[in-house]
Design an enzyme around this catalytic site. Structure first.
Site, PDB file in Angstrom:
ATOM      1  N   ASP A  63       0.820  -1.217   0.000  1.00 49.09           N
ATOM      2  CA  ASP A  63       0.000   0.000   0.000  1.00 49.09           C
ATOM      3  C   ASP A  63       0.858   1.273   0.000  1.00 49.09           C
ATOM      4  O   ASP A  63       0.413   2.341   0.399  1.00 49.09           O
ATOM      5  CB  ASP A  63      -0.948   0.004   1.208  1.00 49.09           C
ATOM      6  CG  ASP A  63      -0.198  -0.193   2.506  1.00 49.09           C
ATOM      7  OD1 ASP A  63       1.012  -0.502   2.457  1.00 49.09           O
ATOM      8  OD2 ASP A  63      -0.809  -0.029   3.573  1.00 49.09           O
ATOM      9  N   HIS A 273      23.503  -0.665 -18.021  1.00 47.06           N
ATOM     10  CA  HIS A 273      22.542  -0.039 -17.092  1.00 47.06           C
ATOM     11  C   HIS A 273      22.560  -0.764 -15.745  1.00 47.06           C
ATOM     12  O   HIS A 273      21.512  -1.047 -15.168  1.00 47.06           O
ATOM     13  CB  HIS A 273      21.134   0.001 -17.704  1.00 47.06           C
ATOM     14  CG  HIS A 273      20.997   1.098 -18.716  1.00 47.06           C
ATOM     15  ND1 HIS A 273      19.895   1.245 -19.516  1.00 47.06           N
ATOM     16  CD2 HIS A 273      21.827   2.104 -19.060  1.00 47.06           C
ATOM     17  CE1 HIS A 273      20.057   2.300 -20.317  1.00 47.06           C
ATOM     18  NE2 HIS A 273      21.232   2.838 -20.052  1.00 47.06           N
ATOM     19  N   ASP A 290      27.595   6.839 -13.372  1.00 49.72           N
ATOM     20  CA  ASP A 290      26.690   7.561 -14.279  1.00 49.72           C
ATOM     21  C   ASP A 290      25.531   8.044 -13.415  1.00 49.72           C
ATOM     22  O   ASP A 290      24.590   7.294 -13.138  1.00 49.72           O
ATOM     23  CB  ASP A 290      26.228   6.594 -15.378  1.00 49.72           C
ATOM     24  CG  ASP A 290      25.328   7.261 -16.405  1.00 49.72           C
ATOM     25  OD1 ASP A 290      24.847   8.378 -16.144  1.00 49.72           O
ATOM     26  OD2 ASP A 290      25.093   6.652 -17.458  1.00 49.72           O
ATOM     27  N   ASP A 301      22.932  14.332 -16.899  1.00 53.55           N
ATOM     28  CA  ASP A 301      23.327  12.956 -17.227  1.00 53.55           C
ATOM     29  C   ASP A 301      24.842  12.966 -17.413  1.00 53.55           C
ATOM     30  O   ASP A 301      25.340  13.270 -18.499  1.00 53.55           O
ATOM     31  CB  ASP A 301      22.599  12.513 -18.508  1.00 53.55           C
ATOM     32  CG  ASP A 301      22.788  11.026 -18.774  1.00 53.55           C
ATOM     33  OD1 ASP A 301      23.378  10.335 -17.926  1.00 53.55           O
ATOM     34  OD2 ASP A 301      22.341  10.565 -19.839  1.00 53.55           O
ATOM     35  N   HIS A 373      26.357   1.009 -27.509  1.00 52.72           N
ATOM     36  CA  HIS A 373      25.249   1.974 -27.404  1.00 52.72           C
ATOM     37  C   HIS A 373      25.520   3.204 -28.265  1.00 52.72           C
ATOM     38  O   HIS A 373      26.619   3.380 -28.804  1.00 52.72           O
ATOM     39  CB  HIS A 373      25.029   2.375 -25.938  1.00 52.72           C
ATOM     40  CG  HIS A 373      26.217   2.985 -25.271  1.00 52.72           C
ATOM     41  ND1 HIS A 373      26.635   4.268 -25.522  1.00 52.72           N
ATOM     42  CD2 HIS A 373      27.091   2.485 -24.360  1.00 52.72           C
ATOM     43  CE1 HIS A 373      27.690   4.540 -24.775  1.00 52.72           C
ATOM     44  NE2 HIS A 373      28.008   3.462 -24.072  1.00 52.72           N
ATOM     45  N   HIS A 377      22.085  11.527 -26.867  1.00 53.13           N
ATOM     46  CA  HIS A 377      20.624  11.658 -26.806  1.00 53.13           C
ATOM     47  C   HIS A 377      20.285  13.041 -26.279  1.00 53.13           C
ATOM     48  O   HIS A 377      21.113  13.679 -25.621  1.00 53.13           O
ATOM     49  CB  HIS A 377      19.998  10.552 -25.945  1.00 53.13           C
ATOM     50  CG  HIS A 377      20.526  10.479 -24.539  1.00 53.13           C
ATOM     51  ND1 HIS A 377      20.103  11.335 -23.538  1.00 53.13           N
ATOM     52  CD2 HIS A 377      21.446   9.673 -23.968  1.00 53.13           C
ATOM     53  CE1 HIS A 377      20.743  11.028 -22.411  1.00 53.13           C
ATOM     54  NE2 HIS A 377      21.575  10.039 -22.644  1.00 53.13           N
ATOM     55  N   HIS A 384      16.363  10.762 -21.343  1.00 53.22           N
ATOM     56  CA  HIS A 384      16.415  10.540 -22.795  1.00 53.22           C
ATOM     57  C   HIS A 384      15.283  11.398 -23.351  1.00 53.22           C
ATOM     58  O   HIS A 384      14.152  10.951 -23.499  1.00 53.22           O
ATOM     59  CB  HIS A 384      16.220   9.062 -23.132  1.00 53.22           C
ATOM     60  CG  HIS A 384      17.291   8.197 -22.536  1.00 53.22           C
ATOM     61  ND1 HIS A 384      17.128   6.873 -22.234  1.00 53.22           N
ATOM     62  CD2 HIS A 384      18.576   8.494 -22.163  1.00 53.22           C
ATOM     63  CE1 HIS A 384      18.248   6.379 -21.723  1.00 53.22           C
ATOM     64  NE2 HIS A 384      19.138   7.344 -21.660  1.00 53.22           N
ATOM     65  N   GLU A 402      28.543  10.700 -25.109  1.00 51.34           N
ATOM     66  CA  GLU A 402      28.878   9.672 -24.134  1.00 51.34           C
ATOM     67  C   GLU A 402      29.404   8.382 -24.747  1.00 51.34           C
ATOM     68  O   GLU A 402      28.801   7.316 -24.590  1.00 51.34           O
ATOM     69  CB  GLU A 402      27.660   9.357 -23.262  1.00 51.34           C
ATOM     70  CG  GLU A 402      26.376   9.038 -24.023  1.00 51.34           C
ATOM     71  CD  GLU A 402      25.283   8.530 -23.090  1.00 51.34           C
ATOM     72  OE1 GLU A 402      25.560   7.612 -22.302  1.00 51.34           O
ATOM     73  OE2 GLU A 402      24.160   9.047 -23.154  1.00 51.34           O
ATOM     74  N   TYR A 406      33.525  -1.147 -23.135  1.00 49.79           N
ATOM     75  CA  TYR A 406      33.253  -2.087 -22.034  1.00 49.79           C
ATOM     76  C   TYR A 406      33.791  -3.451 -22.452  1.00 49.79           C
ATOM     77  O   TYR A 406      33.339  -4.010 -23.457  1.00 49.79           O
ATOM     78  CB  TYR A 406      31.743  -2.168 -21.772  1.00 49.79           C
ATOM     79  CG  TYR A 406      31.101  -0.785 -21.792  1.00 49.79           C
ATOM     80  CD1 TYR A 406      31.032  -0.006 -20.641  1.00 49.79           C
ATOM     81  CD2 TYR A 406      30.624  -0.234 -22.986  1.00 49.79           C
ATOM     82  CE1 TYR A 406      30.493   1.271 -20.677  1.00 49.79           C
ATOM     83  CE2 TYR A 406      30.085   1.040 -23.033  1.00 49.79           C
ATOM     84  CZ  TYR A 406      30.027   1.787 -21.880  1.00 49.79           C
ATOM     85  OH  TYR A 406      29.493   3.061 -21.920  1.00 49.79           O
ATOM     86  N   ARG A 423      33.149   4.899 -19.471  1.00 51.72           N
ATOM     87  CA  ARG A 423      32.279   5.824 -20.208  1.00 51.72           C
ATOM     88  C   ARG A 423      32.600   7.223 -19.690  1.00 51.72           C
ATOM     89  O   ARG A 423      32.841   7.398 -18.482  1.00 51.72           O
ATOM     90  CB  ARG A 423      30.797   5.492 -19.977  1.00 51.72           C
ATOM     91  CG  ARG A 423      29.850   6.475 -20.635  1.00 51.72           C
ATOM     92  CD  ARG A 423      28.441   5.930 -20.859  1.00 51.72           C
ATOM     93  NE  ARG A 423      27.671   5.677 -19.656  1.00 51.72           N
ATOM     94  CZ  ARG A 423      27.406   4.488 -19.154  1.00 51.72           C
ATOM     95  NH1 ARG A 423      27.873   3.400 -19.748  1.00 51.72           N
ATOM     96  NH2 ARG A 423      26.700   4.358 -18.064  1.00 51.72           N
ATOM     97  N   GLU A 425      30.769  10.921 -20.054  1.00 48.34           N
ATOM     98  CA  GLU A 425      29.517  11.484 -20.564  1.00 48.34           C
ATOM     99  C   GLU A 425      29.379  12.939 -20.150  1.00 48.34           C
ATOM    100  O   GLU A 425      29.444  13.257 -18.957  1.00 48.34           O
ATOM    101  CB  GLU A 425      28.327  10.676 -20.020  1.00 48.34           C
ATOM    102  CG  GLU A 425      26.990  11.246 -20.448  1.00 48.34           C
ATOM    103  CD  GLU A 425      25.818  10.326 -20.125  1.00 48.34           C
ATOM    104  OE1 GLU A 425      25.944   9.506 -19.181  1.00 48.34           O
ATOM    105  OE2 GLU A 425      24.788  10.440 -20.795  1.00 48.34           O
TER     106      GLU A 425
HETATM  107  N1  GLY Z   1      22.200   7.409 -17.788  1.00 51.14           N
HETATM  108  C1  GLY Z   1      21.636   6.832 -18.930  1.00 51.14           C
HETATM  109  C2  GLY Z   1      22.326   7.274 -20.121  1.00 51.14           C
HETATM  110  O1  GLY Z   1      23.469   7.670 -20.053  1.00 51.14           O
HETATM  111  O2  GLY Z   1      21.782   7.325 -21.173  1.00 51.14           O
HETATM  112 MN    MN Z   2      23.120   9.433 -21.327  1.00 49.90          MN
HETATM  113 MN    MN Z   3      24.252   8.539 -18.335  1.00 46.46          MN
END
Ligand code: GLY
Ligand code: MN
Ligand code: MN
Length: 467
Positions: A63, A273, A290, A301, A373, A377, A384, A402, A406, A423, A425
């Site tokens: 709840d 992710h 991230d 981001d 990836h 974005h 996003h 970004e 990996y 990464r 970014e």
């Molecule tokens: N944090 C998600 C991305 O970098 O798109």
């Molecule tokens: Mn991003």
């Molecule tokens: Mn990110």
């Protein structure tokens, strides 16, 4: 007399519930939201109506609900932050009263507000949000509107997994009423293309008010990343590093994060992710963080990758430098007129060449194995964010850059590369002939990252009881 007393008692209770002090003073203004509705209306075809709903509330545990998050389109167009609401936006003025927009909101309820928080109600929507025509959600059913007279009814995807509550005027109820009034069935539900097209074209360009909030949310994310760089060490847990970021950005007024933080050490940094953030010891590994703040609805981001012991190994440094080089090359394309897809293409080209040079791949097509990836974005109310990804860069867009590499264990390359996940970014504001890196406050060069990681943080001084 008795009725009068009850009236004043209710008024008193509401005003008590309603009074709230020391709120931030830099929320978006009602003029901003009105301006966005006007901009939306300008893009609507003749004789059309747009219908926008609040997001549903979602269960966290039995709840107990998750903290509520408004539908970013509803927030953008109204500033209303509560569930169970619907906005009607008309291209042309309607009725004798000549209204061109109506907001149906949650009804005020002293008892519910004591349990689940303040509601602004009809009066608040008028005084705080600047609407003229506002009703309670429970007036929606009786409200006379003939949707069939419009050439176009514009609406977003309707959620199909909701259950109604007993009021009948929660989101589920409002959706049922809308579907029945507009004659919408599963079979004839129209495409949401027009709604998407309009919101994409508005939200991809940030107004000056939005730019202020974006600068702020990115800046506090960077300050928080820098504090983590200083504080982090091999004995820290992933979750604690996340906690330091959270403390710092909240110190500066962020409401929370714009997406679930990704804080992964070593092998975990190779999971795109990763969200468990539960390794108890970062150890002498790279930590990929991230994390982006949310400030008044706007998300940063930012990703930084840090050697927990303050020093990159030669292999880590080589991969880090390659990701950095890809970012630098993409930055050069960041100006009005560049096709957005070129950012991705350029980053992929640089990373493929670099991976071949390092002997990690031989065929450029295999770069996708280690860089799976996209590069960029849109960023804004959604992490996003909405925007047209097939178009060109325009002034006052904000996009991430970004690239990442990996290399999980057992990859088909020398094992000296295994478990390196990097990464970097950044959040980039597009200008006419150049760009501004909104996240420049957090270092990206490996030398600068190492230098900051060697510093001590105020968090290193904190002592807690042993358990
Ligand atoms: N944090 C998600 C991305 O970098 O798109
Ligand atoms: Mn991003
Ligand atoms: Mn990110």
């Amino acid at each position: 007399m008795k009725q009068l007393l009850i009236f004043f008692a209710v008024l008193f209770t509401f005003s008590q519930i309603h009074s709230q002090e020391n709120l931030p003073t830099d929320y978006l203004s009602k003029e901003f939201h009105k301006g966005r509705r006007e901009a939306f209306r300008a893009l609507m075809p003749a004789n059309s109506v747009a219908v926008v709903f609040s997001y549903p509330e979602r269960v966290f545990s039995k709840d107990v609900n998750y903290n509520y998050h408004q539908n970013p389109d509803m927030y953008y167009l109204t500033g209303y932050k509560e569930p169970d609401a619907v906005l009607l936006l008309f291209k042309e003025a309607q009725g004798a009263e000549k209204y061109n927009e109506i907001l149906f909101v949650r009804e005020r309820n002293a008892s519910r507000e004591t349990w689940t928080g303040r509601r602004i109600g009809v009066e608040g929507a008028k005084s705080k949000l600047g609407f003229t025509t506002v009703y309670n959600g429970n007036d929606f059913n009786a409200f006379a509107i003939d949707f069939s007279k419009f050439d176009k009814v514009i609406y977003d995807k309707i959620p199909t997994d909701l259950e109604g509550n007993k009021t009948g005027y929660d989101l589920f109820g409002l959706l049922q009423i809308f579907k029945s009034k507009a004659g919408i069935t599963k079979e004839n539900e129209t495409s949401t293309d027009l709604f998407t097209k309009i919101t994409n074209s508005l939200r991809e360009i940030k107004t000056p008010e939005e730019l202020d909030l974006m600068r702020k949310t990115v800046k506090l994310s960077c300050i928080a990343h820098n504090e983590v760089m200083k504080a982090v060490g091999p004995d820290m847990s992933e979750n604690e590093a996340d906690g330091i970021h959270a403390y710092v950005h909240r110190h500066y007024g962020a409401e929370g994060e714009g997406y679930p933080p990704i804080v992964g050490a070593g092998a975990n940094g190779c999971i795109l992710h990763y969200g468990e953030n539960n390794s108890t010891k970062i150890d002498n590994q790279l930590l990929l963080m991230d994390v982006g703040s949310e400030y008044h609805g706007y998300s940063a981001d930012v990703t930084r990758t840090i050697p927990a012991n303050g020093k990159f190994t030669e292999e880590q440094k080589a991969i880090y430098q390659l990701v950095y080089d890809a970012q630098e090359e993409v930055f050069k394309l960041c100006k009005e007129g560049t096709p957005i897809q070129d950012l991705n293409t350029k980053s992929r080209e640089i990373i493929a060449k670099g991976l071949i040079k390092l002997g990690i791949i031989t065929d450029p097509k295999d770069a996708r194995i280690y860089y799976p990836h996209g590069c960029s974005h849109f960023l804004g109310l959604d992490v996003h964010d909405k925007g047209n990804y097939m178009g060109n860069l325009k002034e006052n867009m904000i996009l991430t850059v970004e690239p990442g590499i990996y290399i999980p264990a057992n990859s088909k390359c020398d094992k000296k590369w295994w478990n390196i996940g990097v990464r970097i970014e950044d959040d980039i504001l597009i200008k006419k002939d150049s760009y501004e890196n909104l996240s420049a406050e957090s270092p990206r060069k490996w030398q600068d990252v190492e230098a900051l990681a060697k510093q001590k943080s105020t968090f290193n001084e904190m002592k807690f009881p042993k358990i």
